[in-house]
Scaffold this active site. Structure first.
Site, PDB file in Angstrom:
ATOM      1  N   HIS A   1    -131.386  30.521 141.704  1.00 38.90           N
ATOM      2  CA  HIS A   1    -130.219  30.731 142.575  1.00 38.90           C
ATOM      3  C   HIS A   1    -129.846  29.399 143.227  1.00 38.90           C
ATOM      4  O   HIS A   1    -130.705  28.579 143.541  1.00 38.90           O
ATOM      5  CB  HIS A   1    -130.560  31.766 143.641  1.00 38.90           C
ATOM      6  CG  HIS A   1    -129.401  32.186 144.484  1.00 38.90           C
ATOM      7  ND1 HIS A   1    -128.961  31.440 145.563  1.00 38.90           N
ATOM      8  CD2 HIS A   1    -128.581  33.268 144.415  1.00 38.90           C
ATOM      9  CE1 HIS A   1    -127.931  32.055 146.114  1.00 38.90           C
ATOM     10  NE2 HIS A   1    -127.676  33.158 145.440  1.00 38.90           N
TER      11      HIS A   1
ATOM     12  N   THR B   1    -132.000  32.917 152.499  1.00 40.22           N
ATOM     13  CA  THR B   1    -131.340  33.540 153.652  1.00 40.22           C
ATOM     14  C   THR B   1    -130.781  34.923 153.376  1.00 40.22           C
ATOM     15  O   THR B   1    -130.611  35.711 154.311  1.00 40.22           O
ATOM     16  CB  THR B   1    -130.201  32.649 154.173  1.00 40.22           C
ATOM     17  OG1 THR B   1    -129.226  32.470 153.126  1.00 40.22           O
ATOM     18  CG2 THR B   1    -130.724  31.301 154.622  1.00 40.22           C
TER      19      THR B   1
ATOM     20  N   ASN C   1    -126.491  39.003 146.695  1.00 41.26           N
ATOM     21  CA  ASN C   1    -126.315  39.883 147.849  1.00 41.26           C
ATOM     22  C   ASN C   1    -125.660  41.194 147.424  1.00 41.26           C
ATOM     23  O   ASN C   1    -126.002  42.266 147.916  1.00 41.26           O
ATOM     24  CB  ASN C   1    -125.467  39.170 148.901  1.00 41.26           C
ATOM     25  CG  ASN C   1    -125.036  40.092 150.025  1.00 41.26           C
ATOM     26  OD1 ASN C   1    -123.871  40.490 150.088  1.00 41.26           O
ATOM     27  ND2 ASN C   1    -125.950  40.433 150.907  1.00 41.26           N
TER      28      ASN C   1
ATOM     29  N   GLU D   1    -128.818  28.511 146.196  1.00 40.09           N
ATOM     30  CA  GLU D   1    -129.449  28.225 147.488  1.00 40.09           C
ATOM     31  C   GLU D   1    -130.905  27.851 147.308  1.00 40.09           C
ATOM     32  O   GLU D   1    -131.401  26.895 147.922  1.00 40.09           O
ATOM     33  CB  GLU D   1    -129.349  29.432 148.427  1.00 40.09           C
ATOM     34  CG  GLU D   1    -129.983  29.173 149.782  1.00 40.09           C
ATOM     35  CD  GLU D   1    -130.118  30.413 150.658  1.00 40.09           C
ATOM     36  OE1 GLU D   1    -131.116  30.515 151.404  1.00 40.09           O
ATOM     37  OE2 GLU D   1    -129.224  31.279 150.610  1.00 40.09           O
TER      38      GLU D   1
ATOM     39  N   HIS E   1    -123.890  27.536 149.660  1.00 39.45           N
ATOM     40  CA  HIS E   1    -125.275  27.696 149.199  1.00 39.45           C
ATOM     41  C   HIS E   1    -126.160  26.489 149.483  1.00 39.45           C
ATOM     42  O   HIS E   1    -127.375  26.619 149.578  1.00 39.45           O
ATOM     43  CB  HIS E   1    -125.304  27.947 147.682  1.00 39.45           C
ATOM     44  CG  HIS E   1    -124.522  29.134 147.245  1.00 39.45           C
ATOM     45  ND1 HIS E   1    -123.168  29.097 147.018  1.00 39.45           N
ATOM     46  CD2 HIS E   1    -124.897  30.404 146.981  1.00 39.45           C
ATOM     47  CE1 HIS E   1    -122.733  30.280 146.633  1.00 39.45           C
ATOM     48  NE2 HIS E   1    -123.763  31.096 146.618  1.00 39.45           N
TER      49      HIS E   1
ATOM     50  N   CYS F   1    -130.891  35.469 157.075  1.00 37.96           N
ATOM     51  CA  CYS F   1    -129.697  35.492 157.921  1.00 37.96           C
ATOM     52  C   CYS F   1    -129.462  36.908 158.428  1.00 37.96           C
ATOM     53  O   CYS F   1    -129.293  37.842 157.636  1.00 37.96           O
ATOM     54  CB  CYS F   1    -128.484  35.008 157.131  1.00 37.96           C
ATOM     55  SG  CYS F   1    -126.934  35.115 158.044  1.00 37.96           S
TER      56      CYS F   1
END
Length: 288
Positions: free
Chosen positions: A128, A166, A227, A130, A74, A197
């Site tokens: 989060h 991402t 995710n 990230e 992350h 991503c």
């Protein structure tokens, strides 16, 4: 009853790299600290803990000295690296290359912009791991938006530079872009960077196709996985007969009924071995 595991589900390359680095280190010495869950899947975290991986929170990290610590895929803000140096911690950096490149781009955009006239905006989940690392590249000044409703945080009379976490959806990012375009002051500039991503984003059409061809879908994912939530919702749009499984003990055999086709899929944080274990458990307890 036919049971199929989605061949496109399972760890993304960033997670694979982080786990490989952890296992390589644990093969040498049976003690390695990890700042936060190495992956948002409790069963994989437990598997690695049995090998010697010690998961710590940020408070515990701040007290740690002269130890070896892994930074997960992350990514981390600059302050984490500064503290590691101060406390003489040996860092194994497993930040995903895609995330690392995004951090560098956000930091560059922040450093080159007029802090009073330009806003760095990040489309992502507030809090989060990230996103915390991304916000850290701007000395904590970036504005995080999770949905169109959060655009109220933005001053549309100023210039805007937009980036994305991402693992967010392309559809959601494009919606944010169009909304900002429609609201921004004509005298202000708007730059947007699609930093999603594609290895993650490209799973959506594939997992939708997989979910549509089975009567029942078992979606394997940790409860903390962002995710996982995105992919689960996409599957549910085409197949409402879907159940999320985070632990094998959660499996309820009454859901199978007269089902002839079962699909097992999961998030980028879901280990393949867990999906395979689920399939074996069903086969051992259901009469085919």
């Amino acid at each position: 009853m036919k049971i199929e595991i989605d061949e496109n589900s399972g760890f993304c390359f960033g997670v694979v790299t982080a786990i490989n680095k952890a296992e390589a280190e644990l093969a040498i010495q049976r003690e390695l600290y990890c700042l936060g869950d190495i992956v948002h899947n409790s069963m994989e975290v437990e598997r690695l803990s049995q090998k010697g991986l010690i998961t710590i929170n940020r408070e515990e990290f701040l007290k740690l000295r002269n130890k070896k610590v892994l930074f997960r895929a992350h990514g981390e803000p600059p302050s984490t690296y500064e503290h590691a140096l101060k406390n003489e911690l040996n860092v194994i950096d497993a930040t995903c290359p895609v995330v690392l490149n995004l951090q560098k781009n956000i930091k560059k955009a922040y450093q080159l912009s007029d802090k009073e006239k330009t806003q760095i905006v990040i489309y992502g989940k507030l809090g989060h791991a990230e996103v915390n690392g991304l916000v850290g590249q701007t000395e904590g000044r970036a504005i995080v938006v999770e949905s169109v409703d959060d655009l109220l945080k933005i001053d549309f009379s100023k210039d805007i530079k937009l980036f994305s976490q991402t693992t967010k959806s392309i559809e959601g990012f494009n919606q944010i872009v169009e909304e900002i375009k429609s609201r921004i002051n004509p005298s202000s500039t708007f730059e947007y960077n699609d930093t999603i991503c594609r290895q993650v984003a490209n799973r959506i059409p594939k997992i939708i196709a997989f979910a549509a061809k089975h009567e029942l879908i078992l979606f394997v994912s940790g409860k903390k996985s962002s995710n996982g939530k995105v992919l689960f919702d996409e599957c549910r749009k085409v197949n409402p007969n879907i159940v999320m499984i985070s632990d094998l003990e959660e499996l309820d055999y009454t859901i199978f009924g007269k089902v002839n086709s079962v699909g097992i899929c999961g998030a980028t944080s879901t280990p393949k071995w867990l999906m395979e274990a689920l399939k074996r458990k069903i086969e051992q307890n259901i009469n085919f």
